[in-house]
Design an enzyme around this catalytic site. Structure first.
Site, PDB file in Angstrom:
ATOM      1  N   HIS A  12       5.350   8.225  -5.539  1.00  0.00           N
ATOM      2  CA  HIS A  12       5.451   7.545  -4.279  1.00  0.00           C
ATOM      3  C   HIS A  12       7.058   7.112  -3.912  1.00  0.00           C
ATOM      4  O   HIS A  12       7.857   7.760  -3.075  1.00  0.00           O
ATOM      5  CB  HIS A  12       4.940   6.372  -3.809  1.00  0.00           C
ATOM      6  N   HIS A  46      -0.019  10.844   2.055  1.00  0.00           N
ATOM      7  CA  HIS A  46       1.240  11.215   1.178  1.00  0.00           C
ATOM      8  C   HIS A  46       0.836  12.435   0.526  1.00  0.00           C
ATOM      9  O   HIS A  46       1.758  13.515   0.193  1.00  0.00           O
ATOM     10  CB  HIS A  46       1.777  10.332   0.394  1.00  0.00           C
TER      11      HIS A  46
HETATM   12  C1  LIG Z   1       7.619  -0.447   1.372  1.00  0.00           C
HETATM   13  C2  LIG Z   1       7.127   0.830   1.856  1.00  0.00           C
HETATM   14  C3  LIG Z   1       8.243   1.759   2.088  1.00  0.00           C
HETATM   15  C4  LIG Z   1       9.340   1.272   2.227  1.00  0.00           C
HETATM   16  O1  LIG Z   1       9.679   0.938   3.299  1.00  0.00           O
HETATM   17  O2  LIG Z   1      10.279   1.210   1.415  1.00  0.00           O
HETATM   18  C5  LIG Z   1       5.973   1.313   1.346  1.00  0.00           C
HETATM   19  C6  LIG Z   1       5.933   1.567   0.078  1.00  0.00           C
HETATM   20  C7  LIG Z   1       4.927   1.920  -1.049  1.00  0.00           C
HETATM   21  N1  LIG Z   1       3.950   2.305  -0.425  1.00  0.00           N
HETATM   22  C8  LIG Z   1       3.003   3.008  -1.684  1.00  0.00           C
HETATM   23  C9  LIG Z   1       1.960   3.432  -1.590  1.00  0.00           C
HETATM   24  C10 LIG Z   1       1.160   4.010  -0.630  1.00  0.00           C
HETATM   25  N2  LIG Z   1       1.757   4.217   0.532  1.00  0.00           N
HETATM   26  C11 LIG Z   1       0.901   4.648   1.476  1.00  0.00           C
HETATM   27  C12 LIG Z   1       1.052   5.192   2.619  1.00  0.00           C
HETATM   28  C13 LIG Z   1       1.952   4.457   3.662  1.00  0.00           C
HETATM   29  N3  LIG Z   1       3.049   3.975   3.209  1.00  0.00           N
HETATM   30  C14 LIG Z   1       3.700   3.455   4.105  1.00  0.00           C
HETATM   31  C15 LIG Z   1       4.642   2.324   4.290  1.00  0.00           C
HETATM   32  C16 LIG Z   1       5.090   1.695   3.209  1.00  0.00           C
HETATM   33  N4  LIG Z   1       4.984   1.811   2.008  1.00  0.00           N
HETATM   34  C17 LIG Z   1       6.290   0.804   3.364  1.00  0.00           C
HETATM   35  C18 LIG Z   1       5.870  -0.675   3.809  1.00  0.00           C
HETATM   36  C19 LIG Z   1       5.372  -0.640   5.032  1.00  0.00           C
HETATM   37  C20 LIG Z   1       4.373  -2.153   5.193  1.00  0.00           C
HETATM   38  O3  LIG Z   1       3.856  -2.428   4.194  1.00  0.00           O
HETATM   39  O4  LIG Z   1       4.497  -2.524   6.186  1.00  0.00           O
HETATM   40  C21 LIG Z   1       3.140   4.190   5.553  1.00  0.00           C
HETATM   41  C22 LIG Z   1       2.542   3.007   6.521  1.00  0.00           C
HETATM   42  C23 LIG Z   1       4.307   4.702   6.173  1.00  0.00           C
HETATM   43  C24 LIG Z   1       4.903   5.651   5.355  1.00  0.00           C
HETATM   44  O5  LIG Z   1       5.422   5.295   4.383  1.00  0.00           O
HETATM   45  O6  LIG Z   1       4.547   6.788   5.932  1.00  0.00           O
HETATM   46  C25 LIG Z   1       2.190   4.968   5.140  1.00  0.00           C
HETATM   47  C26 LIG Z   1       1.077   4.937   5.835  1.00  0.00           C
HETATM   48  C27 LIG Z   1       0.324   6.236   5.813  1.00  0.00           C
HETATM   49  C28 LIG Z   1      -0.489   6.472   6.673  1.00  0.00           C
HETATM   50  O7  LIG Z   1      -0.144   6.525   7.804  1.00  0.00           O
HETATM   51  O8  LIG Z   1      -1.763   6.570   6.296  1.00  0.00           O
HETATM   52  C29 LIG Z   1      -0.232   5.151   0.759  1.00  0.00           C
HETATM   53  C30 LIG Z   1      -1.575   5.858   1.041  1.00  0.00           C
HETATM   54  C31 LIG Z   1      -1.052   7.347   0.997  1.00  0.00           C
HETATM   55  O9  LIG Z   1      -1.089   7.959   0.001  1.00  0.00           O
HETATM   56  O10 LIG Z   1      -1.049   7.735   2.294  1.00  0.00           O
HETATM   57  C32 LIG Z   1      -0.115   4.792  -0.720  1.00  0.00           C
HETATM   58  C33 LIG Z   1      -0.945   4.644  -1.811  1.00  0.00           C
HETATM   59  C34 LIG Z   1      -0.595   5.606  -2.709  1.00  0.00           C
HETATM   60  C35 LIG Z   1      -1.761   5.678  -3.965  1.00  0.00           C
HETATM   61  O11 LIG Z   1      -2.859   5.610  -3.645  1.00  0.00           O
HETATM   62  O12 LIG Z   1      -1.175   5.572  -5.066  1.00  0.00           O
HETATM   63  C36 LIG Z   1       3.902   2.610  -2.801  1.00  0.00           C
HETATM   64  C37 LIG Z   1       3.519   2.839  -4.332  1.00  0.00           C
HETATM   65  C38 LIG Z   1       2.467   1.763  -4.849  1.00  0.00           C
HETATM   66  C39 LIG Z   1       2.307   2.054  -6.313  1.00  0.00           C
HETATM   67  O13 LIG Z   1       1.265   2.880  -6.407  1.00  0.00           O
HETATM   68  O14 LIG Z   1       2.731   1.218  -7.053  1.00  0.00           O
HETATM   69  C40 LIG Z   1       5.133   1.892  -2.619  1.00  0.00           C
HETATM   70  C41 LIG Z   1       6.237   1.514  -3.138  1.00  0.00           C
HETATM   71  C42 LIG Z   1       6.232   0.054  -3.706  1.00  0.00           C
HETATM   72  O15 LIG Z   1       5.233  -0.650  -3.568  1.00  0.00           O
HETATM   73  O16 LIG Z   1       7.513  -0.438  -3.668  1.00  0.00           O
HETATM   74 CO   LIG Z   2       3.516   3.412   1.294  1.00  0.00          CO
END
Ligand SMILES: C[C@@]1(CC(=O)O)c2cc3[nH]c(cc4nc(cc5[nH]c(cc(n2)[C@H]1CCC(=O)O)[C@@](C)(CC(=O)O)[C@@H]5CCC(=O)O)C(CC(=O)O)=C4CCC(=O)O)c(CCC(=O)O)c3CC(=O)O
Ligand SMILES: [Co+2]
Length: 269
Positions: A152, A216
Site C-alpha cells: 500500500h 487496491h
Molecule cells: C491514510 C490513508 C492514505 C493517506 O491519506 O495517506 C490510507 C492509508 C493506508 N491504507 C492502508 C490499507 C488499506 N487501504 C484500503 C483502502 C483505502 N484506503 C483509503 C484511504 C486511506 N488509506 C487514507 C486514510 C483515509 C481515512 O482513514 O480516512 C481509501 C478510503 C481511499 C483510497 O486510498 O483510495 C481506500 C478505500 C478503498 C475503497 O473505496 O474501498 C484498503 C482496502 C483495499 O485494499 O481496498 C486497505 C487494506 C489493505 C489490506 O488488506 O492490507 C494502509 C496499509 C495498512 C497496513 O496494512 O499496514 C495504509 C498506510 C498506513 O496505514 O499508513
Molecule cells: Co488505505
C-alpha cells in the site's frame, strides 16, 4: 484485594472487507485464532468507516475498534488483546493504538494490549516476513521470471518497513521485487530495475502485499484502468500474471499475526 474473575477476549482489527473473497479470508483467519486460543472469546473490528458504512447499507453489522472495545468493557471483559492484521505500524495501525490507549486510560480493563503488525522496526520481523513471502511464490513461476509485490505504502515514517522488506527479499531472490502504491518505491523504479538487470523475461507475476484482496488489489494492481500496475506494465510491453490472493491467505503470514497476538497476550501478566 478481591479476586477479579478473569474474562479474556481477543479483538481482531482489519481494514474491513465486503467481498466474498475478503470475507472468507477473514473467516479462515478467525478460525485459526480460535484454534490457537480455544478458551478466549474472539471479536472483530473494522477500522475503515467507509467499509463499515458500505456494509451497513447491505445490512451487515461491523464495529469500529473504539465501539468494539466499549462493548467488551460493558460485557466485563477484564483482559483484552487487540491484534491488527496490518502490514506496517503506519497511520491505520496508529489509529488502533490510540483507540486502545483511550480505553486503557478509562481503566475499565485490568489489561489491554495491542499486538504488532506484520513488520516492525525489528530486522527479525522483516526477515521472518521475507521468508514467509518467498515460501509462497506462485508455483507456475518459471526460473528467471520476475515477481512484483504491490504494497500500500504510506506517508508515515513506517514506509521504511516496505523498503526493509524489499531489501530482505531481494537479497534472497534478486527477481522478487516490491513497490508501493503510495510510497517511495514506485512502479517506475521497479521497471527501471528490471530493465537494468539486462535479463530477458517474457512476463512478470504481480501479487498484492496486502492482507486482504480489496479495491487496491482488484483495481490499482490488476484493474483495466490505464493507471493500474498491470496496464502500466503492459504499456511497457511487459506481460503480467496477476495473482489475486491476499497475504492473509498464506499460512506463513497467518502464523506471524497469530504469533504476534500470542506475544501480546503474554503482556496480560
Ligand atoms: C491514510 C490513508 C492514505 C493517506 O491519506 O495517506 C490510507 C492509508 C493506508 N491504507 C492502508 C490499507 C488499506 N487501504 C484500503 C483502502 C483505502 N484506503 C483509503 C484511504 C486511506 N488509506 C487514507 C486514510 C483515509 C481515512 O482513514 O480516512 C481509501 C478510503 C481511499 C483510497 O486510498 O483510495 C481506500 C478505500 C478503498 C475503497 O473505496 O474501498 C484498503 C482496502 C483495499 O485494499 O481496498 C486497505 C487494506 C489493505 C489490506 O488488506 O492490507 C494502509 C496499509 C495498512 C497496513 O496494512 O499496514 C495504509 C498506510 C498506513 O496505514 O499508513
Ligand atoms: Co488505505
Amino acid at each position: 484485594m478481591y479476586a477479579i474473575t478473569m474474562k479474556r477476549g481477543i479483538l481482531l482489527a482489519a481494514f474491513g472487507s465486503g467481498s466474498s473473497q475478503g470475507e472468507s479470508t477473514l473467516r479462515r483467519f478467525d478460525a485459526q485464532v480460535r484454534k490457537a486460543f480455544p478458551d478466549v472469546s474472539v471479536r472483530w473490528a473494522f477500522t475503515s468507516m467507509l467499509m463499515r458504512e458500505r456494509l451497513a447499507s447491505e445490512r451487515k453489522k461491523s464495529d469500529s475498534v473504539h465501539k468494539a472495545l466499549k462493548k467488551m468493557a460493558f460485557e466485563k471483559f477484564t483482559h483484552v488483546a487487540v491484534q491488527p492484521v496490518h502490514v506496517i505500524p503506519g497511520l491505520e495501525y496508529g489509529d488502533i493504538v490510540s483507540d486502545a490507549d483511550e480505553l486503557r486510560a478509562d481503566g475499565t480493563f485490568a489489561s489491554l494490549v495491542v499486538g504488532a503488525p506484520l513488520l516492525t522496526e525489528s530486522q527479525a520481523s522483516v526477515d521472518r516476513a521475507a521468508r514467509a513471502l518467498l515460501a509462497e511464490l506462485p508455483s507456475g513461476r518459471a526460473p528467471g521470471e520476475p515477481v512484483l509485490f504491490m504494497g500500500h505504502g504510506s506517508r508515515h515514517a513506517a514506509e521504511s518497513r516496505y523498503e526493509a522488506l524489499a531489501a530482505a527479499v531481494r537479497e534472497r531472490d534478486p527477481l522478487v521485487l516490491m513497490g508501493t502504491l503510495n510510497g517511495t518505491i514506485r512502479l517506475e523504479h521497479i521497471v527501471e530495475h528490471l530493465r537494468a538487470s539486462g535479463r530477458p523475461f517474457d512476463r512478470v507475476w504481480l501479487l498484492p502485499l496486502l492482507a486482504v484482496v480489496g479495491r487496491h488489489t482488484l483495481e490499482d494492481m490488476a484493474g483495466d484502468s490505464e493507471h493500474s500496475w498491470r496496464s502500466r506494465l503492459e504499456a511497457e510491453g511487459i506481460a503480467c500474471v496477476p495473482v489475486l490472493r491476499g497475504m492473509m491467505e498464506y499460512q506463513g503470514f497467518m502464523d506471524i499475526w497469530v504469533g504476534n497476538l500470542a506475544q501480546a497476550m503474554k503482556g496480560w501478566g
